[in-house]
Write a protein that holds these residues in place. Structure first.
Motif, PDB file in Angstrom:
ATOM      1  N   VAL A  13       0.964  -1.158   0.022  1.00 10.97           N
ATOM      2  CA  VAL A  13      -0.031   0.048   0.132  1.00 10.97           C
ATOM      3  C   VAL A  13       0.813   0.978   0.124  1.00 10.97           C
ATOM      4  CG1 VAL A  13      -1.618   1.171   1.149  1.00 10.97           C
ATOM      5  CG2 VAL A  13      -2.010  -1.105   0.942  1.00 10.97           C
ATOM      6  N   ARG A  14       1.891   1.398   0.900  1.00  7.41           N
ATOM      7  CA  ARG A  14       2.641   2.397   0.962  1.00  7.41           C
ATOM      8  C   ARG A  14       3.559   2.790  -0.123  1.00  7.41           C
ATOM      9  NH1 ARG A  14       2.785   3.793   6.425  1.00  7.41           N
ATOM     10  NH2 ARG A  14       1.030   3.070   7.341  1.00  7.41           N
ATOM     11  N   ALA A  15       3.661   4.188  -0.512  1.00  8.53           N
ATOM     12  CA  ALA A  15       4.563   4.712  -1.576  1.00  8.53           C
ATOM     13  C   ALA A  15       6.152   4.796  -1.070  1.00  8.53           C
ATOM     14  CB  ALA A  15       3.987   6.107  -2.073  1.00  8.53           C
ATOM     15  N   VAL A  16       6.265   4.877   0.188  1.00  6.07           N
ATOM     16  CA  VAL A  16       7.765   4.994   0.514  1.00  6.07           C
ATOM     17  C   VAL A  16       8.036   3.802   1.731  1.00  6.07           C
ATOM     18  CG1 VAL A  16       9.366   6.441   1.781  1.00  6.07           C
ATOM     19  CG2 VAL A  16       7.921   7.479   0.007  1.00  6.07           C
ATOM     20  N   ASN A  17       9.010   3.479   1.872  1.00  3.50           N
ATOM     21  CA  ASN A  17       9.474   2.302   3.026  1.00  3.50           C
ATOM     22  C   ASN A  17      10.131   3.218   3.807  1.00  3.50           C
ATOM     23  OD1 ASN A  17      10.142   0.632   4.728  1.00  3.50           O
ATOM     24  ND2 ASN A  17      11.151  -0.868   2.997  1.00  3.50           N
ATOM     25  N   GLU A  18       9.281   3.816   5.127  1.00  2.81           N
ATOM     26  CA  GLU A  18       9.824   4.175   6.149  1.00  2.81           C
ATOM     27  C   GLU A  18      10.848   3.419   7.298  1.00  2.81           C
ATOM     28  OE1 GLU A  18       7.244   8.353   5.968  1.00  2.81           O
ATOM     29  OE2 GLU A  18       6.677   6.739   7.480  1.00  2.81           O
ATOM     30  N   ASP A  19      10.580   1.949   6.998  1.00  2.00           N
ATOM     31  CA  ASP A  19      11.269   1.118   7.842  1.00  2.00           C
ATOM     32  C   ASP A  19      12.861   1.074   7.539  1.00  2.00           C
ATOM     33  OD1 ASP A  19       9.101   0.433   9.034  1.00  2.00           O
ATOM     34  OD2 ASP A  19       9.038  -1.331   8.452  1.00  2.00           O
ATOM     35  N   ARG A  20      13.734   1.028   8.613  1.00  2.00           N
ATOM     36  CA  ARG A  20      15.150   0.604   8.465  1.00  2.00           C
ATOM     37  C   ARG A  20      15.449  -0.328   9.182  1.00  2.00           C
ATOM     38  NH1 ARG A  20      13.628   3.269   4.771  1.00  2.00           N
ATOM     39  NH2 ARG A  20      14.874   5.229   3.822  1.00  2.00           N
ATOM     40  N   ALA A  21      16.604  -1.129   8.795  1.00  2.00           N
ATOM     41  CA  ALA A  21      17.155  -2.233   9.823  1.00  2.00           C
ATOM     42  C   ALA A  21      18.571  -2.062   9.622  1.00  2.00           C
ATOM     43  CB  ALA A  21      16.871  -3.535   9.360  1.00  2.00           C
ATOM     44  N   ALA A  22      19.447  -2.468  10.498  1.00  2.00           N
ATOM     45  CA  ALA A  22      20.876  -2.194  10.727  1.00  2.00           C
ATOM     46  C   ALA A  22      21.605  -3.316  11.718  1.00  2.00           C
ATOM     47  CB  ALA A  22      21.544  -0.989  10.664  1.00  2.00           C
ATOM     48  N   ASP A 252      18.350  -6.639   2.885  1.00  2.00           N
ATOM     49  CA  ASP A 252      17.877  -5.497   3.213  1.00  2.00           C
ATOM     50  C   ASP A 252      17.084  -4.828   2.230  1.00  2.00           C
ATOM     51  OD1 ASP A 252      20.872  -3.453   2.901  1.00  2.00           O
ATOM     52  OD2 ASP A 252      20.088  -4.565   1.638  1.00  2.00           O
ATOM     53  N   GLY A 253      16.916  -5.185   1.161  1.00  2.00           N
ATOM     54  CA  GLY A 253      15.756  -4.641   0.285  1.00  2.00           C
ATOM     55  C   GLY A 253      16.012  -3.204   0.351  1.00  2.00           C
ATOM     56  N   GLU A 254      14.980  -2.388   1.107  1.00  2.00           N
ATOM     57  CA  GLU A 254      14.927  -0.998   1.111  1.00  2.00           C
ATOM     58  C   GLU A 254      15.607  -0.348   2.469  1.00  2.00           C
ATOM     59  OE1 GLU A 254      12.032   1.437  -0.739  1.00  2.00           O
ATOM     60  OE2 GLU A 254      11.467  -0.122  -1.952  1.00  2.00           O
ATOM     61  N   ALA A 255      15.912  -1.371   3.101  1.00  2.00           N
ATOM     62  CA  ALA A 255      16.362  -0.779   4.536  1.00  2.00           C
ATOM     63  C   ALA A 255      18.008  -0.405   4.417  1.00  2.00           C
ATOM     64  CB  ALA A 255      16.481  -2.076   5.231  1.00  2.00           C
ATOM     65  N   GLY A 256      18.084   0.491   5.477  1.00  2.00           N
ATOM     66  CA  GLY A 256      19.589   1.147   5.239  1.00  2.00           C
ATOM     67  C   GLY A 256      20.554   0.085   5.830  1.00  2.00           C
TER      68      GLY A 256
END
Length: 256
Positions: A13-22, A252-256
């Motif tokens: 649904v979301r237009a932006v991924n606001e999740d991050r993992a490190a 990490d896909g779109e995660a930082g």
């Protein structure tokens, strides 16, 4: 040796991924793992969560392996508080970013102890001896309503204000961080996740998915897929730490 795998998905649904993992390894025998779920308009949420996963590790680089439990907890708490200072200052000086913030769960682990710091509604679960246990308590409006007896757990999962947080990183000049230290052993798993997983997938299903799937990265992938199959109405991020021999693996896909 701890094994780690993580994955972040934008959802359906979301237009932006606001999740991050490190993940940061090699901290004098300790490993740091972080999941952050950002919030705020104008893409501010992804900036807040990215800042969190970049800033917190900076404060724990000098970890002394001989520190006491209290000192380790204090160190991780200080790291989260320092990140809060930086995010709040950044947002306060930029009109478009006022009010931006992020949840955070941070785990500092070796092969027999794990320090957990969190703020917001991202979670840490421990899987031990065929059971799953939630180790963190959501800092959310619906959780307060459940605790006071105003609504049930079932009602909370569908409540119109279920995404309202009572605490977050970066939204206030000072914060209260929950910190604890637990023991764990070989074969145990720690599951860190954003509410994109926990709001759609029951703990029992998480446990079953982990039990039925071989390979740590496949377990993570199946957990993310379970959230997507349940609707995927939010970004979903899952990070698993396994107490056992092996090497780090991540997607990490779109995660930082």
């Amino acid at each position: 040796m701890l094994r780690l795998a993580y994955q972040s998905d934008i959802g359906r649904v979301r237009a932006v991924n606001e999740d991050r993992a490190a993940v940061q390894e090699g901290l004098n025998g300790w490993t740091l793992a972080i999941v952050a779920d950002g919030m705020g308009g104008h893409q501010a949420g992804d900036i807040a969560s990215q800042m969190a996963v970049e800033l917190i590790p900076l404060q724990v680089k000098s970890l002394d392996p001989n520190r006491s439990s209290e000192e380790r907890q204090h160190k991780l708490k200080e790291a989260v508080e320092a990140a809060n200072d930086n995010i709040f200052e950044f947002a306060s000086g930029r009109e478009n970013y006022h009010g931006m913030g992020t949840t955070v769960v941070a785990v500092l682990a070796n092969d027999d102890r794990a320090v957990i710091a969190h703020i917001g509604d991202s979670r840490v679960y421990r899987i031990h001896d065929g059971q799953i246990e939630q180790l963190t308590e959501d800092h959310s409006l619906v959780n307060e309503l459940v605790k006071s007896g105003q609504i049930t757990r079932e009602e909370a999962s569908h409540h119109p204000r279920r995404n309202v947080l009572t605490r977050a990183l970066g939204t206030e000049p000072t914060i209260e961080v929950d910190v604890q230290e637990i023991g764990w052993g070989t074969g145990d798993l720690l599951l860190l996740c954003s509410d994109g997983l926990s709001s759609l997938v029951e703990p029992g299903q998480m446990l079953q998915t982990v039990k039925e799937t071989d390979g740590l990265e496949h377990k993570v992938d199946r957990l993310v897929q379970a959230a997507l199959d349940a609707g995927g109405d939010d970004n979903v991020t899952v990070l698993l730490i396994e107490n056992g021999p092996g090497s780090a693996v991540h997607d990490d896909g779109e995660a930082g």
